[in-house]
Design a protein around this motif. Structure first.
Motif, PDB file in Angstrom:
ATOM      1  N   ASP A  29       0.775  -0.784  -0.604  1.00 40.62           N
ATOM      2  CA  ASP A  29      -0.042   0.007  -0.115  1.00 40.62           C
ATOM      3  C   ASP A  29       0.723   1.138   0.361  1.00 40.62           C
ATOM      4  OD1 ASP A  29      -2.130  -1.576   0.368  1.00 40.62           O
ATOM      5  OD2 ASP A  29      -2.398  -0.624   2.361  1.00 40.62           O
ATOM      6  N   LYS A  30       1.554   1.367   0.575  1.00 39.10           N
ATOM      7  CA  LYS A  30       2.239   2.001   0.994  1.00 39.10           C
ATOM      8  C   LYS A  30       3.244   3.098  -0.141  1.00 39.10           C
ATOM      9  CE  LYS A  30       2.433   2.312   5.652  1.00 39.10           C
ATOM     10  NZ  LYS A  30       1.134   1.362   5.982  1.00 39.10           N
ATOM     11  N   LYS A  31       4.008   1.429  -1.389  1.00 39.87           N
ATOM     12  CA  LYS A  31       4.698   1.984  -2.140  1.00 39.87           C
ATOM     13  C   LYS A  31       3.592   2.528  -3.494  1.00 39.87           C
ATOM     14  CE  LYS A  31       7.932  -0.984  -3.043  1.00 39.87           C
ATOM     15  NZ  LYS A  31       7.508  -2.090  -1.266  1.00 39.87           N
ATOM     16  N   ASN A  32       2.337   2.542  -3.250  1.00 39.54           N
ATOM     17  CA  ASN A  32       1.324   3.444  -3.926  1.00 39.54           C
ATOM     18  C   ASN A  32       1.096   4.901  -3.233  1.00 39.54           C
ATOM     19  OD1 ASN A  32       1.403   1.091  -5.488  1.00 39.54           O
ATOM     20  ND2 ASN A  32      -0.075   0.634  -3.867  1.00 39.54           N
ATOM     21  N   HIS A  33       1.459   4.642  -2.437  1.00 42.00           N
ATOM     22  CA  HIS A  33       0.865   5.863  -1.394  1.00 42.00           C
ATOM     23  C   HIS A  33       2.231   7.720  -1.638  1.00 42.00           C
ATOM     24  CE1 HIS A  33      -1.493   4.090   1.724  1.00 42.00           C
ATOM     25  NE2 HIS A  33      -2.199   3.830   0.271  1.00 42.00           N
ATOM     26  N   THR A  34       0.816   8.813  -1.684  1.00 42.59           N
ATOM     27  CA  THR A  34       2.147   9.804  -2.075  1.00 42.59           C
ATOM     28  C   THR A  34       1.921  10.840  -0.795  1.00 42.59           C
ATOM     29  OG1 THR A  34       1.210   9.715  -4.170  1.00 42.59           O
ATOM     30  CG2 THR A  34       2.048  12.427  -3.083  1.00 42.59           C
ATOM     31  N   ILE A 173       2.309  22.011  -7.258  1.00 44.60           N
ATOM     32  CA  ILE A 173       2.136  20.666  -6.199  1.00 44.60           C
ATOM     33  C   ILE A 173       0.395  19.928  -6.739  1.00 44.60           C
ATOM     34  CG2 ILE A 173       1.511  19.825  -4.412  1.00 44.60           C
ATOM     35  CD1 ILE A 173       2.658  22.643  -2.901  1.00 44.60           C
ATOM     36  N   VAL A 174      -0.389  20.549  -7.415  1.00 48.68           N
ATOM     37  CA  VAL A 174      -0.906  20.025  -8.071  1.00 48.68           C
ATOM     38  C   VAL A 174      -0.874  19.074  -9.056  1.00 48.68           C
ATOM     39  CG1 VAL A 174      -4.209  19.899  -8.756  1.00 48.68           C
ATOM     40  CG2 VAL A 174      -3.440  20.972  -6.287  1.00 48.68           C
ATOM     41  N   LYS A 175      -0.236  20.467  -9.871  1.00 46.89           N
ATOM     42  CA  LYS A 175      -0.191  19.300 -11.255  1.00 46.89           C
ATOM     43  C   LYS A 175       1.231  18.025 -10.871  1.00 46.89           C
ATOM     44  CE  LYS A 175       2.507  21.692 -14.408  1.00 46.89           C
ATOM     45  NZ  LYS A 175       3.743  23.110 -14.013  1.00 46.89           N
ATOM     46  N   TRP A 176       1.568  18.558  -9.946  1.00 46.83           N
ATOM     47  CA  TRP A 176       2.289  17.181  -9.728  1.00 46.83           C
ATOM     48  C   TRP A 176       1.802  15.501  -9.589  1.00 46.83           C
ATOM     49  CZ3 TRP A 176       7.024  20.169  -6.122  1.00 46.83           C
ATOM     50  CH2 TRP A 176       7.640  20.921  -6.761  1.00 46.83           C
ATOM     51  N   LEU A 177       1.012  16.367  -7.873  1.00 49.08           N
ATOM     52  CA  LEU A 177       0.263  15.293  -8.077  1.00 49.08           C
ATOM     53  C   LEU A 177      -0.730  13.693  -9.713  1.00 49.08           C
ATOM     54  CD1 LEU A 177      -1.279  16.091  -5.284  1.00 49.08           C
ATOM     55  CD2 LEU A 177       0.689  14.723  -5.151  1.00 49.08           C
ATOM     56  N   LYS A 178      -0.776  15.474 -10.760  1.00 49.51           N
ATOM     57  CA  LYS A 178      -1.964  14.739 -11.841  1.00 49.51           C
ATOM     58  C   LYS A 178      -0.460  13.905 -12.440  1.00 49.51           C
ATOM     59  CE  LYS A 178      -5.907  17.998 -11.404  1.00 49.51           C
ATOM     60  NZ  LYS A 178      -6.077  19.254 -12.213  1.00 49.51           N
ATOM     61  N   LEU A 179       0.837  14.412 -12.675  1.00 48.42           N
ATOM     62  CA  LEU A 179       1.671  13.103 -13.397  1.00 48.42           C
ATOM     63  C   LEU A 179       1.385  11.981 -14.008  1.00 48.42           C
ATOM     64  CD1 LEU A 179       4.992  15.249 -11.899  1.00 48.42           C
ATOM     65  CD2 LEU A 179       4.078  15.659 -14.121  1.00 48.42           C
ATOM     66  N   PRO A 180       2.093  11.598 -14.683  1.00 48.60           N
ATOM     67  CA  PRO A 180       1.586  10.067 -15.095  1.00 48.60           C
ATOM     68  C   PRO A 180       2.140   9.274 -14.298  1.00 48.60           C
ATOM     69  CG  PRO A 180       2.263  11.184 -17.392  1.00 48.60           C
ATOM     70  CD  PRO A 180       2.030  12.545 -15.841  1.00 48.60           C
ATOM     71  N   LEU A 181       1.609   8.125 -13.824  1.00 49.22           N
ATOM     72  CA  LEU A 181       2.409   7.649 -12.801  1.00 49.22           C
ATOM     73  C   LEU A 181       4.346   6.829 -12.819  1.00 49.22           C
ATOM     74  CD1 LEU A 181       0.896   6.394  -9.738  1.00 49.22           C
ATOM     75  CD2 LEU A 181       0.845   3.946 -10.925  1.00 49.22           C
ATOM     76  N   ALA A 182       4.526   7.104 -13.419  1.00 54.29           N
ATOM     77  CA  ALA A 182       6.022   6.970 -13.534  1.00 54.29           C
ATOM     78  C   ALA A 182       6.894   8.590 -13.616  1.00 54.29           C
ATOM     79  CB  ALA A 182       6.814   6.104 -14.942  1.00 54.29           C
ATOM     80  N   GLU A 183       5.707   8.935 -13.399  1.00 57.59           N
ATOM     81  CA  GLU A 183       6.926  10.510 -13.329  1.00 57.59           C
ATOM     82  C   GLU A 183       6.636  11.056 -11.997  1.00 57.59           C
ATOM     83  OE1 GLU A 183       5.902  13.379 -16.607  1.00 57.59           O
ATOM     84  OE2 GLU A 183       5.908  11.564 -17.605  1.00 57.59           O
TER      85      GLU A 183
END
Ligand code: AMP
Ligand code: ZN
Ligand code: ZN
Length: 407
Positions: A29-34, A173-183
């Motif tokens: 779970d933590k691996k997917n958490h930001t 910050i919101v833009k960063w949170l919307k980046l494709p998963l890999a980035e």
């Protein structure tokens, strides 16, 4: 008998498998958490009792609020942001004040000295973004202390510019949170210099400071709302902290250092009210010490005399004499530079005026939970836990803050 033993064995095995599964899935779970951590400079722990802070109150309701966050000594901006980042007290990470002198390097450090500020030699320990990067976690920062230092950068970073409007930082910050998963960065650290500036100018109880506090709260609310609207909202932890609080000062309570150490003495003075580090050699060490000991309303220590609970004095950068004003008192170099009325910080962290805020909400935090006051050295291991990474060895201890997280 044999059958019973067999049953016991299978039961134990089942429990073991369930345990491994549970620990793995929570690490998974933590691996997917930001985690987004935002610092509002100088946001004193009890500002929410002095004025309306609906966004922070909402976050406390949806998540966790600490009674207060206890800064490390000295309760200044650079030492404490770097303590939060590294889990080390200032004596151990090396930013022992906002300005100081390093006798081994024979170099001064200060916020205004750009050569020094960007020089990694001054920054000890391992900040959380480096720990994260080493373990494959993408990181980003909008102005956290240390992130614009040469060779110490997170994956995404910006050179400090106080003029950058707060809303622009939030949008980024919101833009960063919307980046494709890999980035997409999984650790985002952000900073804003208010309400510290208003607190200095007007003091912690003035209506202009409290207006800024409300404005900061609105910004927090805006970011929280935007995080909640993201499709991956349920994987984002949001933490709001401050580096220290703010204490009221008055021009009527000021000690002038030059009244005790004349300019003609070969003694170097670094720091700013209420914290000074003094460097001298030979007989001048004793002369300066004896002279300062006569001054009222200040504490004067040789490094070995600093009270143990302040964890300060083993690092050579602290100098030969450490001076800190008693709470509510200011220290100026000369009479002409006498400190005005308003607010400041840097005092002994046992003075609760120096305590800061800690609020947190997200999938890993309990709901409506009040955490007792805790020292800011424990944030580094908490961040490592939230990111599911191995922390470096620090002064912090996850057990001190583990009750606030869901396990
Ligand atoms: P203090 O004197 O402890 O109140 O320091 C607060 C000041 O530190 C604020 O005016 C900020 O502009 C400044 N500051 C905070 N972060 C940084 C940074 N990363 N680089 C340069 N200055 C900073
Ligand atoms: Zn500060
Ligand atoms: Zn300040």
């Amino acid at each position: 008998m044999i059958r019973n033993n067999y049953r016991l064995l299978s039961l134990t095995l089942l429990c073991f498998i369930a345990f491994i599964h549970a620990t793995n899935s929570s690490a998974q779970d933590k691996k997917n958490h930001t985690t987004v951590i935002l610092s509002l400079d100088g946001f004193r722990w009890d500002y929410p009792t002095k004025t309306a802070t609906p966004a922070l109150n909402r976050i406390a309701h949806d998540g966790v609020k600490a009674v207060s966050l206890i800064p490390s000594f000295p309760s200044k901006t650079f030492p404490n942001h770097y303590t939060i980042a590294t889990g080390l007290v200032p004596d151990h990470h090396g930013l022992v004040n906002n300005s100081f002198y390093d006798p081994k390097l024979n170099k001064p450090y200060s916020l205004s000295n750009k050569d020094a500020r960007f020089n990694p030699v001054f920054y000890g320990g391992e900040p959380i973004w480096i720990t994260a990067q080493k373990q494959g976690v993408k990181t980003a920062s909008f102005f956290w202390v240390g992130t614009d230092v040469d060779n110490l950068h997170p994956d995404i970073w910006k050179k400090y510019n106080q003029q950058t409007p707060f809303p622009e930082r939030i949008d980024t910050i919101v833009k960063w949170l919307k980046l494709p998963l890999a980035e997409r960065p999984r650790l985002i650290m952000a900073y804003y210099h208010e309400p510290d500036e208003s607190g200095h100018n007007y003091g912690p109880d003035d209506k202009r400071t409290l207006k800024t506090v409300r404005e900061m709260d609105q910004m927090v609310g805006k970011l929280y709302q935007q995080i909640k609207e993201l499709p991956n909202a349920d994987s984002i932890n949001f933490i709001i902290v401050a580096d220290h609080g703010m204490g009221a000062i008055s021009s009527k309570r000021n000690i002038v250092l030059r009244d005790y150490i004349p300019k003609s003495w070969p003694v170097m003075i670094q720091g700013g009210t209420p914290n000074f580090n003094i460097y001298a050699s030979g007989v001048w060490k004793d002369s300066a010490y004896t002279a300062l000991k006569k001054a009222p309303h200040i504490q004067v220590w040789k490094p070995a005399e600093v009270p143990a609970y302040l964890n300060y004095g083993k690092n050579q950068r602290v100098g030969d004499i450490i001076v800190v004003a008693d709470s509510a008192w200011s220290i100026s170099l000369s009479k002409a530079e006498k400190e005005g009325t308003g607010g400041t910080h840097g005092y002994d962290p046992r003075n609760t005026d120096m305590h800061a805020i800690f609020y947190a909400v997200g999938p890993d935090f309990k709901k409506n939970y009040v955490q007792p006051s805790f020292q800011n050295i424990h944030i580094y291991p908490l961040l490592a836990y939230l990111l599911g990474i191995q922390p470096a060895k620090t002064d912090g201890d996850l057990q001190q803050v583990i009750e606030m997280v869901k396990r």
